[in-house]
Write a protein that holds these residues in place. Structure first.
Motif, mmCIF file in Angstrom:
data_model
loop_
_atom_site.group_PDB
_atom_site.id
_atom_site.type_symbol
_atom_site.label_atom_id
_atom_site.label_comp_id
_atom_site.label_asym_id
_atom_site.label_seq_id
_atom_site.Cartn_x
_atom_site.Cartn_y
_atom_site.Cartn_z
ATOM 1 N N SER A 156 38.544 70.501 -22.925
ATOM 2 C CA SER A 156 37.517 71.441 -22.452
ATOM 3 C C SER A 156 36.218 70.708 -22.149
ATOM 4 O O SER A 156 35.561 70.961 -21.131
ATOM 5 C CB SER A 156 37.273 72.532 -23.496
ATOM 6 O OG SER A 156 38.440 73.288 -23.707
ATOM 7 N N PHE A 157 35.842 69.769 -23.027
ATOM 8 C CA PHE A 157 34.633 68.974 -22.802
ATOM 9 C C PHE A 157 34.777 68.125 -21.546
ATOM 10 O O PHE A 157 33.837 68.030 -20.732
ATOM 11 C CB PHE A 157 34.377 68.091 -24.023
ATOM 12 C CG PHE A 157 33.191 67.187 -23.892
ATOM 13 C CD1 PHE A 157 31.906 67.667 -24.097
ATOM 14 C CD2 PHE A 157 33.352 65.845 -23.555
ATOM 15 C CE1 PHE A 157 30.807 66.830 -23.964
ATOM 16 C CE2 PHE A 157 32.266 65.010 -23.420
ATOM 17 C CZ PHE A 157 30.985 65.504 -23.631
ATOM 18 N N PHE A 158 35.944 67.524 -21.365
ATOM 19 C CA PHE A 158 36.199 66.699 -20.180
ATOM 20 C C PHE A 158 36.087 67.544 -18.912
ATOM 21 O O PHE A 158 35.450 67.139 -17.927
ATOM 22 C CB PHE A 158 37.585 66.061 -20.287
ATOM 23 C CG PHE A 158 38.038 65.356 -19.048
ATOM 24 C CD1 PHE A 158 37.521 64.116 -18.707
ATOM 25 C CD2 PHE A 158 38.980 65.933 -18.206
ATOM 26 C CE1 PHE A 158 37.939 63.464 -17.554
ATOM 27 C CE2 PHE A 158 39.397 65.292 -17.056
ATOM 28 C CZ PHE A 158 38.878 64.052 -16.732
ATOM 29 N N ARG A 159 36.683 68.740 -18.917
ATOM 30 C CA ARG A 159 36.638 69.609 -17.739
ATOM 31 C C ARG A 159 35.205 70.028 -17.412
ATOM 32 O O ARG A 159 34.785 69.990 -16.251
ATOM 33 C CB ARG A 159 37.499 70.849 -17.996
ATOM 34 C CG ARG A 159 37.538 71.819 -16.808
ATOM 35 C CD ARG A 159 38.303 73.082 -17.160
ATOM 36 N NE ARG A 159 37.690 73.745 -18.312
ATOM 37 C CZ ARG A 159 38.390 74.247 -19.330
ATOM 38 N NH1 ARG A 159 39.703 74.153 -19.343
ATOM 39 N NH2 ARG A 159 37.762 74.841 -20.337
ATOM 40 N N ASP A 160 34.443 70.389 -18.434
ATOM 41 C CA ASP A 160 33.064 70.836 -18.204
ATOM 42 C C ASP A 160 32.196 69.713 -17.641
ATOM 43 O O ASP A 160 31.401 69.926 -16.714
ATOM 44 C CB ASP A 160 32.459 71.361 -19.509
ATOM 45 C CG ASP A 160 33.152 72.620 -19.994
ATOM 46 O OD1 ASP A 160 33.845 73.266 -19.193
ATOM 47 O OD2 ASP A 160 33.027 72.938 -21.204
ATOM 48 N N LYS A 161 32.335 68.508 -18.208
ATOM 49 C CA LYS A 161 31.508 67.385 -17.742
ATOM 50 C C LYS A 161 31.857 66.999 -16.309
ATOM 51 O O LYS A 161 30.962 66.797 -15.471
ATOM 52 C CB LYS A 161 31.706 66.182 -18.668
ATOM 53 C CG LYS A 161 31.130 66.364 -20.066
ATOM 54 C CD LYS A 161 29.611 66.347 -20.070
ATOM 55 C CE LYS A 161 29.043 64.996 -19.797
ATOM 56 N NZ LYS A 161 27.576 64.947 -19.926
ATOM 57 N N MET A 162 33.153 66.909 -16.028
ATOM 58 C CA MET A 162 33.567 66.519 -14.677
ATOM 59 C C MET A 162 33.186 67.592 -13.659
ATOM 60 O O MET A 162 32.733 67.283 -12.550
ATOM 61 C CB MET A 162 35.080 66.277 -14.657
ATOM 62 C CG MET A 162 35.539 65.136 -15.555
ATOM 63 S SD MET A 162 35.013 63.512 -14.993
ATOM 64 C CE MET A 162 36.180 63.201 -13.695
ATOM 65 N N SER A 163 33.368 68.861 -14.022
ATOM 66 C CA SER A 163 33.024 69.946 -13.098
ATOM 67 C C SER A 163 31.528 69.959 -12.806
ATOM 68 O O SER A 163 31.100 70.209 -11.666
ATOM 69 C CB SER A 163 33.455 71.288 -13.696
ATOM 70 O OG SER A 163 34.853 71.327 -13.885
#
Length: 684
Positions: free
Chosen positions: A531-538
């Motif tokens: 979830s953290f990875f998705r939020d940062k990349m998005s």
């Protein structure tokens, strides 16, 4: 004069690089594996000799021993440590809640066995305060001390036999289990905090002997505070004679040991203050009859001779299994840490697996000779190295000193006051207490490691040794998980006219490549941080659900209009404003974001699980939906294999995976300028 480098080579995608420089095919690899297994299983004279030297290191280092150069240092160091082992062995036996003679046995057998099987040249094994304290807690739980018992009665002999049977069973199980791989979870802050906190338990547990109080030993949770409460409640019953003995011993031991520490380089060998104190205290007690006149508790009978082999208390193994794991944890971690420290200092290497085997054999064999668990010890190892020891042969001279005491001198310590041994225990903890000095530096280097140290120390002091160690290990592992869950995600820029790419927020002169967003993620991608990875990349890509839906809607409308536009609106002289407005969506957003391609640097992605791989694939699909092409660089083989198996290639071109960031950037720029040509040269 500035140095420079210029390299001209082809652009390499992962596929092209494997074709040019890849490994052998799987068939040859499997044949090589079969040959390796066949060679391993083949028995020969050379293989047997190699195995013997590897598993019994004395066969390796003894033939190469430099007699003239090393023998004097090993002799002096071995004799010095042997003299120290005598009082410490008897003192640490009290921590284990067994008779002092068993401490002498534990100072003999493990030393001989480690000399044969160990790889640490400067390691001194034997009794260790923390391990003895933990073993003593197990002994007290299974064989508690009766309030009233005549030390010369047959019941007392049976009581001592039961206690050493339990302690030997702990040593046996500790040697057999050999959970060396688990000790890798004991980080340096945990080990230092644990030993420092355990030193407080040792010191508090010795108060009753120093004050001459006959109190039961407290075990379980909050044992330190229980012991303190008992001591305070019974202060009125303090034996004045034993208090004076303790004060005199501390007044002698503390300053002399401080002189030994401060003048270590000037003194050829440290002053043997412990053995001198033991001898003088024994003589004074005998001459003054302190045991009968002032009720001073003495060591009592110490049998002379070699111990007879005796089976440990096997029936207690199920009850001691949990505590033994913790004891094995601590003993092996401290032993290997000490061995590595002195190996690095003197420029040689140790073998952790062989160290595990050496300590396992030492504890297993010694348990059949009424010994309790042993390990490498801080104080004697330090003295062994500073006294000039060179090899494991110093253990031979150490064991000879202890053997002489066992065979001849042991009974002479009959009148030794136990208060003296308690003082020796307390003063031997100096190094552990001084580990508080590492805290300011630890705070400066790593706040998380500082927190691990403090949490472990408080847990051990407040709760108990075993439970505190478990809490420290769990907390340390949680900090590792937290670090991977909040890994850094950065935008990279290029240093002008170089192939070097660095985060733009930390390097102001590194500039983003026009039209290309280069991202790097410094951590694994797994279920815990997806979830953290998705939020940062998005966030860095501006990848929102609304934007994806808008692009999807516009793309479908464009495709529909293109199919229906069989007659040109220009020929009819009518402008199709709806079609033109829809097609302008892509152009306007492209100008707004100015990102036509995203390049993900995977060099710091050490692993990906299936949840992370599916999320990664979905994000690549979303990027394609809004017209952003995805490229990868520096992918590890295991990461790329999982991503490929999870369907990544259905969302991107396999030729868009490159061996380096600069390869990918050069490829993108060349195909943007000349899309019809296949330029394959890169200048660095």
């Amino acid at each position: 004069m500035k140095a420079s480098v210029a390299v001209c080579r082809n652009i390499y995608s992962e596929d092209r690089f494997k074709q040019a420089y890849g490994s052998e095919d799987d068939t040859r690899g499997s044949l090589r594996l079969r040959d390796k297994l066949a060679g391993t299983c083949r028995c020969s004279k050379q293989a047997c000799l190699h195995l013997a030297k590897e598993r019994v290191p004395i066969f390796s280092w003894l033939p190469r021993y430099r007699l003239k150069k090393w023998i004097l240092g090993d002799t002096v160091a071995g004799l010095t440590v042997g003299i120290l082992h005598i009082p410490q062995g008897m003192a640490f036996a009290l921590l284990t809640s067994v008779a002092p003679i068993f401490g002498l046995y534990t100072s003999f057998f493990p030393v001989v066995l480690y000399m044969i099987f160990g790889t640490g040249r400067h390691v001194s094994t034997g009794t260790f305060a923390v391990v003895s304290l933990m073993t003593g807690s197990v002994v007290e739980q299974l064989v508690p001390t009766p309030l009233e018992m005549n030390s010369s009665s047959p019941e007392a002999a049976d009581f001592e036999a039961q206690r050493i049977g339990v302690a030997s069973a702990v040593a046996l199980l500790s040697g057999v289990v050999m959970l060396g791989f688990l000790s890798t979870y004991l980080s340096e802050p945990i080990v230092k905090a644990f030993t420092s906190a355990a030193a407080f338990h040792v010191a508090i547990s010795q108060l009753q002997s120093m004050l001459g109080l006959r109190l039961p030993r407290s075990t379980g949770t909050f044992s330190l505070f229980k012991t303190l409460a008992l001591v305070v409640e019974n202060l009125a019953n303090t034996n004045t004679a034993e208090l004076l003995i303790s004060m005199v011993c501390l007044a002698v031991l503390v300053p002399v040991k401080e002189v030994n520490t401060r003048c270590r380089r000037r003194l050829r060998t440290p002053i043997p203050v412990e053995i001198l104190t033991v001898i003088i205290a024994t003589g004074v007690t005998y001459a003054s009859s302190l045991n009968s006149s002032y009720n001073v508790e003495i060591v009592g009978h110490i049998p002379a001779g070699f111990p007879k082999p005796q089976l440990p208390a096997f029936h207690t193994l199920p009850a001691i299994a949990g505590d033994t794991i913790a004891i094995t944890f601590v003993g092996y971690a401290v032993s290997v840490s000490l061995a590595m420290i002195y190996a690095d200092k003197h420029g040689y290497s140790i073998h952790p697996n062989q160290e595990l085997l050496a300590h396992g054999i030492s504890n297993t064999v010694s348990s059949f000779f009424t010994c309790f668990p042993s390990s490498a010890t801080l104080a004697t190892t330090n003295i062994l190295e500073s006294a000039g020891g060179h090899t494991q042969l110093s253990g031979l001279f150490t064991s000879l000193v202890v053997l002489i005491v066992l065979l001849l001198i042991g009974p002479l310590f009959y009148f030794l006051p136990k208060a003296v041994l308690a003082c020796i225990n307390v003063t031997s903890l100096r190094q552990m207490f001084l580990q508080f000095q590492d805290l300011p530096e630890l705070w400066r280097i790593s706040k998380l490691d500082f927190m691990v140290w403090v949490v472990t120390w408080l847990s051990v002091v407040v709760l108990n040794v075993d439970l505190g160690l478990a809490i420290g290990v769990v907390f340390s592992m949680m900090t590792v998980i937290c670090r991977t869950q909040r890994a850094d995600c950065s935008v990279l820029g290029q240093a002008s006219n170089t192939e070097i790419y660095r985060p733009v927020e930390k390097h102001s002169k590194c500039i983003e490549v026009p039209g290309v967003r280069i991202l790097t993620y410094n951590g694994p991608i797994y279920y815990g941080n997806r979830s953290f990875f998705r939020d940062k990349m998005s966030k860095l890509l501006g990848l929102t659900p609304e934007k994806i839906r808008r692009h999807e809607k516009a793309r479908k409308a464009v495709e529909k209009r293109e199919r229906e536009a069989t007659v040109s609106t220009v020929e009819r002289g009518i402008a199709n404003t709806l079609f033109s407005s829809e097609t302008e969506i892509f152009k306007s957003e492209a100008l707004e974001n100015d990102v036509q391609a995203v390049l993900i640097d995977c060099s710091s992605v050490i692993f990906v699980d299936i949840a992370g791989a599916r999320l990664f694939t979905q994000m690549c699909t979303d990027c394609q939906k809004i017209g952003i092409h995805v490229y990868l660089a520096n992918c590890k083989e295991n990461v790329l294999k999982i991503l490929t198996s999870s369907g990544l290639m259905s969302s991107m071109n396999p030729q868009h995976i490159f061996v380096s960031i600069h390869d990918a950037v050069t490829y993108i720029q060349q195909h943007k300028e000349k899309p019809s040509e296949n330029t394959t040269t890169i200048w660095v």
